[in-house]
Design an enzyme around this catalytic site. Structure first.
Site, PDB file in Angstrom:
ATOM      1  N   ARG A 175       0.840  -1.209   0.000  1.00  0.00           N
ATOM      2  CA  ARG A 175       0.000   0.000   0.000  1.00  0.00           C
ATOM      3  C   ARG A 175       0.869   1.251   0.000  1.00  0.00           C
ATOM      4  O   ARG A 175       0.930   1.996  -0.971  1.00  0.00           O
ATOM      5  CB  ARG A 175      -0.942  -0.003   1.213  1.00  0.00           C
TER       6      ARG A 175
ATOM      7  N   CYS B 289       4.107   9.616   1.372  1.00  0.00           N
ATOM      8  CA  CYS B 289       2.738  10.117   1.324  1.00  0.00           C
ATOM      9  C   CYS B 289       2.558  11.086   0.161  1.00  0.00           C
ATOM     10  O   CYS B 289       3.312  12.064   0.050  1.00  0.00           O
ATOM     11  CB  CYS B 289       2.394  10.815   2.646  1.00  0.00           C
TER      12      CYS B 289
ATOM     13  N   ASN C 258       9.241   4.681   3.862  1.00  0.00           N
ATOM     14  CA  ASN C 258       9.116   4.123   5.201  1.00  0.00           C
ATOM     15  C   ASN C 258      10.445   3.537   5.651  1.00  0.00           C
ATOM     16  O   ASN C 258      11.343   3.290   4.843  1.00  0.00           O
ATOM     17  CB  ASN C 258       8.091   2.985   5.196  1.00  0.00           C
TER      18      ASN C 258
END
Length: 313
Positions: free
Chosen positions: A15, A240, A249
């Site tokens: 995701r 993001c 991340n």
């Protein structure tokens, strides 16, 4: 100090990692990565987000991807949802858990959800009611929790008020996200300690980005404050789309390797994670960012040189 010698790692590359890739990845390829990740030992994988296709085109095939995943008992599949329509799609696809999208600040919330923070959380009420009639578990999140690119530091009082609103909805599972990598160990530990003391019945987790190289230090600080649930992304993919300069991340292999070296069990097969991470690095070299992919594990020993080569007289 956290007395537990075990943590849980949720893989979020399918995701959070893939949503930052400009090239559309075929559903079959996404599912193939997820199926490999399932065999790594993760108890939970964030597989997609049921957002509007125009908002994140990369994830428009969420339902199709789920159909191609080889489900395994004991492995929960999680998805991000923005609204009631997204929840209905997630339920139809057989998702085990959904995570609500909420920003800590009004500036980020307006950019992300076209509403203030508390307007957005008010809008969660019909989602929670709908989920109550389904087997899907609902968790919450607080994006830009440790620093907003538009407003700077987020006061701990703001976190307390947001968490109270979640509590009123019956949601006690909250992900604290360092969306733009503005956290530091002191700041993060202070906020986590206050939240855990104020809401002892809540389960808080950390979603860390390595934008400024602080992610693992922040993970350790979170662990020392009592956090045992962490998100990470294989090969360090991610970012993001609603935050400027938001890089990837913390890499799953870095997080797992670091905690295992400290004697803290993750339950993850690091070698299998590295196999997936290497495939992702080859496929998306510009987006990958991982220390262990560069340097290898501490246990990867080398043949010692027989002697020093003398140069000059």
């Amino acid at each position: 100090m956290n007395s537990l010698k075990e943590i849980t790692v949720t893989e979020v590359c399918p995701r959070d990692g893939f949503q930052s890739i400009p090239e559309i990845i075929p559903a079959e390829e996404k599912a193939a990565y997820i199926n490999r990740m399932i065999e790594c030992g993760f108890k939970q994988i964030e597989v997609t987000s049921f957002v509007h296709p125009k908002a994140v085109p990369q994830l428009k095939d969420a339902s199709e991807v789920l159909q191609l995943v080889n489900r395994k008992p004991g492995v929960k599949l999680r998805a991000l949802i923005p609204n009631l329509r997204g929840l209905d799609r997630a339920i139809d696809a057989g998702i085990d858990k959904v995570k609500l999208m909420l920003s800590a600040t009004d500036s980020h919330s307006r950019h992300n959800a076209n509403a203030t923070t508390f307007e957005a959380i008010k809008g969660f009420e019909p989602l929670v009611q709908r989920a109550a009639d389904s087997p899907v578990h609902v968790g919450g999140s607080i994006s830009v929790a440790f620093g907003c690119p538009y407003e700077g530091d987020v006061p701990v009082e703001r976190h307390i008020e947001i968490t109270k609103r979640y509590e009123q909805l019956g949601i006690t599972d909250i992900s604290l996200a360092d969306t733009t990598g503005m956290a530091n160990p002191v700041k993060l530990k202070r906020i986590v300690e206050v939240l855990k003391e104020t809401f002892p019945h809540f389960r808080f987790s950390l979603h860390l980005h390595n934008t400024r190289g602080m992610a693992f230090a922040n993970a350790v600080a979170g662990y020392e404050a009592g956090i045992v649930d962490f998100d990470s992304s294989a090969a360090g993919l991610g970012g993001c789309p609603y935050a400027p300069n938001a890089s990837g991340n913390i890499a799953t292999e870095d997080l797992v390797h670091g905690f295992e070296e400290m004697g803290i069990n993750t339950g993850i097969n690091l070698d299998r994670v590295l196999e997936v991470a290497k495939l992702l690095q080859q496929r998306f070299p510009v987006q990958s960012d991982s220390f262990i992919l560069k340097a290898g594990k501490c246990s990867d020993l080398h043949i010692a040189p027989s002697g020093q080569v003398k140069i000059g007289d």
